[in-house]
Enzyme design. Sequence first.
Site, PDB file in Angstrom:
ATOM      1  CG  HIS A 269      14.657  48.129  67.641  1.00  0.00           C
ATOM      2  ND1 HIS A 269      14.493  49.139  66.608  1.00  0.00           N
ATOM      3  CD2 HIS A 269      15.379  46.968  67.041  1.00  0.00           C
ATOM      4  CE1 HIS A 269      15.028  48.589  65.447  1.00  0.00           C
ATOM      5  NE2 HIS A 269      15.506  47.325  65.838  1.00  0.00           N
ATOM      6  CD  GLU A 270      17.092  44.059  69.228  1.00  0.00           C
ATOM      7  OE1 GLU A 270      16.819  43.196  68.336  1.00  0.00           O
ATOM      8  OE2 GLU A 270      18.130  44.881  68.471  1.00  0.00           O
TER       9      GLU A 270
ATOM     10  CG  HIS B 143      13.599  43.083  65.730  1.00  0.00           C
ATOM     11  ND1 HIS B 143      13.095  43.419  64.109  1.00  0.00           N
ATOM     12  CD2 HIS B 143      14.640  43.710  65.705  1.00  0.00           C
ATOM     13  CE1 HIS B 143      13.893  44.462  63.528  1.00  0.00           C
ATOM     14  NE2 HIS B 143      14.923  44.330  64.537  1.00  0.00           N
TER      15      HIS B 143
ATOM     16  CG  HIS C 110      15.174  47.355  61.012  1.00  0.00           C
ATOM     17  ND1 HIS C 110      15.961  46.484  60.787  1.00  0.00           N
ATOM     18  CD2 HIS C 110      15.264  47.609  62.311  1.00  0.00           C
ATOM     19  CE1 HIS C 110      16.541  46.190  61.933  1.00  0.00           C
ATOM     20  NE2 HIS C 110      16.137  46.789  62.782  1.00  0.00           N
TER      21      HIS C 110
END
Length: 264
Positions: free
Chosen positions: A157-158, A161, A167
């Site tokens: 997830h990070e 980013h 998101h």
Amino acid sequence: MLQYVKLFLCLIFLSCKAYAIPLEDSGDAPNLFGLEGLSENNAIGANFIEGDIAVPLQTGRAAYIRSPKWPNGIVPFDIHSLYTNDQKSVIRGAMSEIMKSTNNCIRFVERNSSTPVWLRIFPGQGCWSYMGRVKSRGAQDLSLQATGCVHHSVALHELTHALGFVHEQTRPDRNQYVLIQTENIQSGKEHNFNIFPSTSVSTLNLPYDYGSIMHYRSDAFSSNGRPTIKAIIDTGKDWDSTMGRGKNLSNLDIAKLKAYYSCS
């Protein structure tokens, strides 16, 4: 005179402490991953949007369509020595999934002494990242708190980013797919559910993805344990119990990464 010396030493101590990497993490701050024992996200010289996206103080709110890509899809990185070997393996495993899924169109490579900008993955306070390549020189931080954040899905997830994505539920068309139940959101956390206008964010001409690694959990920032996000499209799957809980990149995550980095 002695009191001024004491004051000076105290200021030095506080200054050093503010920049120190915690050897022991503690806390139980609200977070979008539903993880326990996490400290509140904290970054020097940055604010946070959407819970875990660091934004440099001088730039204000940003959208991923304007997030600079890593040139040629190559992301130099450095993993902090404070992580255990097992934790480093988890982080490298997330990198490996992104590389394999994009046929190495996106590549994470160890930085060297001549690398101008690199991703510095360190056990800071909370789980967070900047969005895209925001630095012109030096280290760009990505925090994975040692006691809580070092999970394959959180690292994915990070890292996503860091590659330039916000998101999934902040897409301009999100209200066609989910209902935000504001009555269940913790007071003061409502801003984490804002959406970006179509003038700022691109959907990359790909469908909304309830199963995205970048989607909030249905109970993200809930004040009462009830859902803050509810799927409103009947796809034949119970997304309310599964959204934001995936362990790997979805097929659409991969398609979006490839589209954004012009992979073949």
